[in-house]
Design an enzyme around this catalytic site. Structure first.
Site, PDB file in Angstrom:
ATOM      1  N   ASP A 169      71.769  15.324  86.275  1.00 15.16           N
ATOM      2  CA  ASP A 169      70.954  16.425  86.111  1.00 15.16           C
ATOM      3  C   ASP A 169      69.380  15.946  86.543  1.00 15.16           C
ATOM      4  O   ASP A 169      68.494  16.559  86.608  1.00 15.16           O
ATOM      5  CB  ASP A 169      70.520  16.941  84.258  1.00 15.16           C
ATOM      6  CG  ASP A 169      71.836  17.886  84.055  1.00 15.16           C
ATOM      7  OD1 ASP A 169      73.070  18.006  84.820  1.00 15.16           O
ATOM      8  OD2 ASP A 169      71.674  18.463  82.448  1.00 15.16           O
ATOM      9  N   MET A 226      74.557  23.099  87.675  1.00 12.35           N
ATOM     10  CA  MET A 226      74.561  21.960  85.960  1.00 12.35           C
ATOM     11  C   MET A 226      72.898  21.742  86.002  1.00 12.35           C
ATOM     12  O   MET A 226      71.796  22.501  87.164  1.00 12.35           O
ATOM     13  CB  MET A 226      74.760  21.251  86.551  1.00 12.35           C
ATOM     14  CG  MET A 226      76.414  21.053  85.780  1.00 12.35           C
ATOM     15  SD  MET A 226      77.634  19.824  85.755  1.00 12.35           S
ATOM     16  CE  MET A 226      79.318  20.366  84.487  1.00 12.35           C
ATOM     17  N   GLY A 227      72.542  21.713  85.034  1.00 11.70           N
ATOM     18  CA  GLY A 227      71.290  21.346  84.638  1.00 11.70           C
ATOM     19  C   GLY A 227      71.048  21.827  83.179  1.00 11.70           C
ATOM     20  O   GLY A 227      70.237  23.060  82.942  1.00 11.70           O
ATOM     21  N   ARG A 260      80.631  17.993  89.887  1.00 14.13           N
ATOM     22  CA  ARG A 260      80.552  16.193  88.644  1.00 14.13           C
ATOM     23  C   ARG A 260      82.039  15.237  89.107  1.00 14.13           C
ATOM     24  O   ARG A 260      81.352  14.332  89.132  1.00 14.13           O
ATOM     25  CB  ARG A 260      80.477  16.840  87.630  1.00 14.13           C
ATOM     26  CG  ARG A 260      79.030  16.035  86.496  1.00 14.13           C
ATOM     27  CD  ARG A 260      79.017  16.367  84.906  1.00 14.13           C
ATOM     28  NE  ARG A 260      80.575  16.910  84.027  1.00 14.13           N
ATOM     29  CZ  ARG A 260      80.619  17.273  83.776  1.00 14.13           C
ATOM     30  NH1 ARG A 260      79.301  16.825  82.623  1.00 14.13           N
ATOM     31  NH2 ARG A 260      81.739  16.809  82.672  1.00 14.13           N
TER      32      ARG A 260
HETATM   33  O1  LIG Z   1      80.598  17.723  79.598  1.00 14.72           O
HETATM   34  P1  LIG Z   1      80.353  18.676  79.194  1.00 14.72           P
HETATM   35  O2  LIG Z   1      80.061  18.002  77.478  1.00 14.72           O
HETATM   36  O3  LIG Z   1      80.945  19.623  79.085  1.00 14.72           O
HETATM   37  O4  LIG Z   1      78.947  19.056  79.153  1.00 14.72           O
HETATM   38  C1  LIG Z   1      78.156  19.783  80.049  1.00 14.72           C
HETATM   39  C2  LIG Z   1      76.675  18.788  80.691  1.00 14.72           C
HETATM   40  O5  LIG Z   1      77.482  17.735  80.978  1.00 14.72           O
HETATM   41  C3  LIG Z   1      76.055  17.547  82.562  1.00 14.72           C
HETATM   42  O6  LIG Z   1      76.410  17.345  83.594  1.00 14.72           O
HETATM   43  C4  LIG Z   1      75.391  15.944  81.935  1.00 14.72           C
HETATM   44  O7  LIG Z   1      74.302  15.982  80.870  1.00 14.72           O
HETATM   45  P2  LIG Z   1      74.541  14.252  80.986  1.00 14.72           P
HETATM   46  O8  LIG Z   1      73.846  14.005  81.843  1.00 14.72           O
HETATM   47  O9  LIG Z   1      74.000  14.552  79.039  1.00 14.72           O
HETATM   48  O10 LIG Z   1      75.507  13.935  80.336  1.00 14.72           O
HETATM   49  C5  LIG Z   1      75.056  18.383  81.968  1.00 14.72           C
HETATM   50  O11 LIG Z   1      74.687  19.170  83.113  1.00 14.72           O
HETATM   51  C6  LIG Z   1      76.085  20.359  81.090  1.00 14.72           C
HETATM   52  O12 LIG Z   1      75.023  20.533  80.590  1.00 14.72           O
END
Ligand SMILES: O=P(O)(O)OC[C@H]1O[C@](O)(COP(=O)(O)O)[C@@H](O)[C@@H]1O
Ligand SMILES: Nc1ncnc2c1ncn2[C@@H]1O[C@H](COP(=O)(O)OP(=O)(O)O)[C@@H](O)[C@H]1O
Ligand SMILES: [Mg+2]
Length: 489
Positions: free
Chosen positions: A225, A268-269, A384
């Site tokens: 993010d 994402m964000g 991701r």
């Molecule tokens: O992996 P999860 O628990 O589904 O979370 C998704 C979240 O993780 C992220 O990819 C990154 O968040 P972090 O950097 O806090 O790990 C966010 O963009 C997204 O909202």
């Protein structure tokens, strides 16, 4: 979440000194701050054939990097961070080191590259062979087995997405983690993670210091993010923006090929719209970019529906990019769903892309009776999970090397980070005090609005209020390119 009384105080982290001309050094702690009979050794890199030829390979102890580089004639010199890199003397002998690496939070391209480079740097630069991987994030310290990491084991992992160590949210218990570090005889702890992880790392450092242990804690900032303050950008961000282009391109092709074609892409964000904003600016095919920092509304004059109708009439197709954290308030009002959080305490988001797509379809079919072809693409987890691109691979390598040089030199309680293109050691308190987000009164956001031609959805009064709120906060590095480059205005 367990944290010691010392951790709650957070006093150990702040080490500030001043110099002439308004010079301030926000320094990072060193083992010698609380261990008085610390041995030092000549840096083994002195006899390393790869590095011994480099003129001034070792960083001068007085080298620091300014936080702000745009200055006026009379501006005080301001805040500086310690420059990262190898020191002449180290505080650990090679045989003495027992290191561990942990990855926490959400996945991000580049995690494996950082792991690989920590293991390689420790071994090839400093002759350290004892490196453990902690399985599955913070809780792995006390609830799981460890993984032995050797240069051979990690040799090819940078070509794979994810983290070979696994990751998790929640499960941070300072006391249990430090007990495990002490029981295992670990004396270098490398912690790779985002804002939540770095808060956890700060608590671990404080407890270690309270116990007087010769153990260094080094953080490496990870978040797709890009919400970590002070640093230029976080690793994996560049890869994410590049990969997002593929989804935007697909949405554009689909939209162009249909009558009244509309492509919606969610990126994402959670709390900030950096990926959406940079992907939009890079692609140039996007007609509207919606991010959490800039509220929008759907119905009525100046609303999103009006803009969609206008663009479709003008162009016959349209692409909307929406960051997953945008419009959550609207969605909450309409769906009456409650606030939920994940194991780390982060807001659990509803699928805003799906909701927005449905609302647009309903609007055009019921109210306007328009035939609309809408395609919704959600590439978030695909983005991701990929390995990092070339630029991020180099970046991850240097971040990891900096962390290892810092730890070997006895620095602790620091995050290794890039500030204006220079590698630095940043004290934890600066990394965890706030989150980085898009400043919508900065030039970069204006560039976004002018590239898409979208309305700002805010009245002049709202913009003035936001500007007033933000005038206290310094603009983020990534956003305000006036910090790095000459203004192009
Ligand atoms: O992996 P999860 O628990 O589904 O979370 C998704 C979240 O993780 C992220 O990819 C990154 O968040 P972090 O950097 O806090 O790990 C966010 O963009 C997204 O909202
Ligand atoms: N305030 C905090 N103090 C201590 N540990 C925390 C804190 N916030 C989060 N953590 C821990 O850090 C880890 C990762 O946090 P999370 O928010 O999920 O991801 P990220 O580090 O990417 O922001 C989790 O194990 C979580 O328990
Ligand atoms: Mg986070």
């Amino acid at each position: 979440m367990g944290s010691s009384p010392a951790a709650r105080g957070r006093n150990y982290q702040i080490k500030v000194s001043e110099g002439p001309g308004g010079y301030i050094l926000e320094d990072v702690p060193h083992l010698s701050d609380y261990i008085h009979d610390l041995n030092t050794y000549p840096n083994p890199l002195r006899s390393n054939p790869a590095y011994s030829v480099v003129k001034q390979y070792f960083v001068d102890m007085d080298d620091t990097v300014p936080e702000k580089i745009i200055v006026h004639k009379d501006t005080p010199r301001g805040v500086h961070f310690r420059r990262a890199g190898p020191r002449q003397k180290v505080c650990f002998s090679s045989e003495e080191v027992s290191a561990c690496i942990v990855t926490c939070g959400g996945l991000c391209p580049g995690l494996n590259t950082v792991i690989r480079e920590i293991v390689h740097s420790l071994d090839y630069m400093y002759g350290v062979s004892k490196v453990l991987g902690i399985d599955g994030g913070y809780r792995g310290f006390y609830a799981k087995n460890t993984i032995t990491l050797t240069p051979k084991v990690v040799n090819h992992i940078h070509k794979r997405g994810g983290t070979i160590l696994g990751s998790s949210r929640g499960g941070h218990d300072t006391m249990k983690i430090v007990d495990s570090i002490q029981d295992r005889g670990i004396n270098q702890v490398y912690i790779i993670g985002g804002d939540g992880t770095q808060k956890g790392a700060a608590s671990i450092y404080e407890e270690i210091r309270r116990r007087g242990l010769k153990v260094v804690v080094a953080g490496i900032p990870k978040t797709i993010d890009n919400d970590i303050p002070v640093i230029d950008r976080s690793f994996g961000f560049d890869t994410a923006v590049e990969e997002a282009q593929r989804a935007i391109n697909a949405a554009h092709v689909e939209a162009e090929s249909a009558d009244n074609g509309l492509g919606v892409v969610k990126l994402m964000g959670r709390y900030c719209g950096f990926i959406a904003m940079y992907a939009t600016l890079a692609s140039r095919d996007v007609d509207c970019c919606l991010i959490p920092e800039s509220p929008f509304y759907l119905e009525g004059k100046g609303g999103l529906f009006e803009y969609v109708e206008k663009r479709l009439k003008e162009n016959g197709h349209m692409v909307i990019v929406i960051a997953e954290g945008a419009g959550q308030e609207l969605l909450k009002k309409e769906t009456a769903l409650g606030d939920e959080i994940d194991a780390s305490g982060n807001k659990l988001l509803k699928d805003v892309g799906l909701w927005l797509s449905q609302r647009i379809k309903d609007h055009f079919s019921r109210k306007l009776k328009w035939p609309l072809t809408l395609k919704y693409i959600d590439p978030t987890y695909m983005i991701r999970a990929i390995p990092s691109n070339a630029a991020d691979n180099v970046y991850c390598t240097l971040l990891a090397q900096s962390a290892v040089h810092g730890a070997m030199a006895g620095y602790t309680g620091f995050t290794s980070g890039l500030v204006h293109g220079r590698h630095t050691y940043i004290p934890f308190n600066r990394i965890i005090e706030k989150q980085n987000n898009v400043v919508i009164t900065d030039r970069m956001f204006a560039r976004l609005l002018s590239s898409t031609n979208q309305p700002s959805f805010l009245s002049a009064k709202q913009i003035a209020e936001i500007a007033n709120d933000e005038c206290e906060a310094p603009p983020s590095q990534l956003l305000d390119d006036s910090q790095d480059k000459p203004s192009d205005n």
